[in-house]
Scaffold this active site. Structure first.
Site, PDB file in Angstrom:
ATOM      1  N   ALA A  83       0.859  -1.189   0.000  1.00 40.87           N
ATOM      2  CA  ALA A  83       0.000   0.000   0.000  1.00 40.87           C
ATOM      3  C   ALA A  83       0.890   1.232   0.000  1.00 40.87           C
ATOM      4  O   ALA A  83       2.013   1.200   0.504  1.00 40.87           O
ATOM      5  CB  ALA A  83      -0.918   0.009   1.218  1.00 40.87           C
ATOM      6  N   GLU A 103      -5.378  -4.894  -9.213  1.00 41.54           N
ATOM      7  CA  GLU A 103      -5.202  -5.188  -7.792  1.00 41.54           C
ATOM      8  C   GLU A 103      -6.558  -5.305  -7.105  1.00 41.54           C
ATOM      9  O   GLU A 103      -6.790  -6.203  -6.290  1.00 41.54           O
ATOM     10  CB  GLU A 103      -4.366  -4.087  -7.129  1.00 41.54           C
ATOM     11  CG  GLU A 103      -2.906  -4.106  -7.540  1.00 41.54           C
ATOM     12  CD  GLU A 103      -2.117  -2.911  -7.041  1.00 41.54           C
ATOM     13  OE1 GLU A 103      -0.881  -2.972  -7.096  1.00 41.54           O
ATOM     14  OE2 GLU A 103      -2.726  -1.912  -6.616  1.00 41.54           O
TER      15      GLU A 103
END
Length: 219
Positions: A83, A103
């Site tokens: 992230a 993703e």
């Protein structure tokens, strides 16, 4: 411990969640590259992986790990990804590597999302990292104007084409206090493929590489 060493520690820690005979969902980015390298040590135990980007597919195949298409599987036990930012509610900003749509798809078909980061990625409020939005090219100007209305400062990411053939607009100067609501608003704009907010489907497990080792958090 350097930042890259912290990323490596988090990536290797995710091996704990890999089960024998499974197909593993694999994300994209520098921290995930360490996980892919770690996964090579277990490649004889797993069936293979579903990848979220061309770059990750190439790395997996180079290491001899079979790669399946998302359409070939009914679901996945785990999805391992990094992230750009993550808050205390496990909402994330992702998409710095422009792979956000794929993703999000692989995350959606996975039972458990394992987020691997170094400790610089933990934040109180999302938005210091520019928020990526994947956009169909003809909608670029319209989406830019709409993002200004939502309080952002949009910037076209020059020279970047996603694996899906689209463009990226990065939104600066947004303090995102309600990530689920902002994700819904931006995703509703015609021409947006998806926004790099992962709040409707956030992380379930957080592995943080830190100077003292890996910190583990679970919902």
């Amino acid at each position: 411990m350097t930042q890259d060493e912290m990323k490596k520690a988090a990536g290797w820690a995710a091996l704990e969640y890999v089960t024998k005979g499974s197909i593993v969902g694999v994300g994209t980015g520098s921290t995930v590259n360490h996980f892919i390298d770690a996964l090579e040590t277990r490649k004889e135990e797993i069936k293979g992986a579903v990848s979220s980007s061309v770059a990750s597919t190439e790395r997996l195949e180079k290491l001899g790990i079979p790669v399946f298409e998302a359409n070939e599987v009914a679901g996945l036990d785990i999805y391992v990804d990094g992230a750009d930012e993550i808050n205390a509610e496990y909402d994330m900003i992702k998409g710095g590597g422009a792979a956000l749509t794929r993703e999000k798809i692989v995350a959606a078909i996975s039972d458990k999302f394992i987020c691997i980061v170094d400790d610089t990625k933990q934040v109180d409020v999302l938005g210091q990292f520019p928020l990526p939005v994947e956009v169909i090219p003809m909608a670029r100007s319209f989406i830019g104007r709409e993002l200004v209305k939502l309080g952002g400062d949009p910037e076209y990411r020059e020279g970047v084409v996603t694996d899906n053939g689209n463009i990226i607009i990065d939104v600066h100067n947004m303090a995102i206090t309600d990530a689920k609501d902002m994700e819904k608003k931006i995703n509703a704009l015609p021409g947006v493929v998806t926004v790099g907010l992962f709040a409707a489907r956030g992380a379930d497990v957080l592995l943080v590489g830190a100077p003292e080792g890996v910190r583990k958090f679970e919902k």
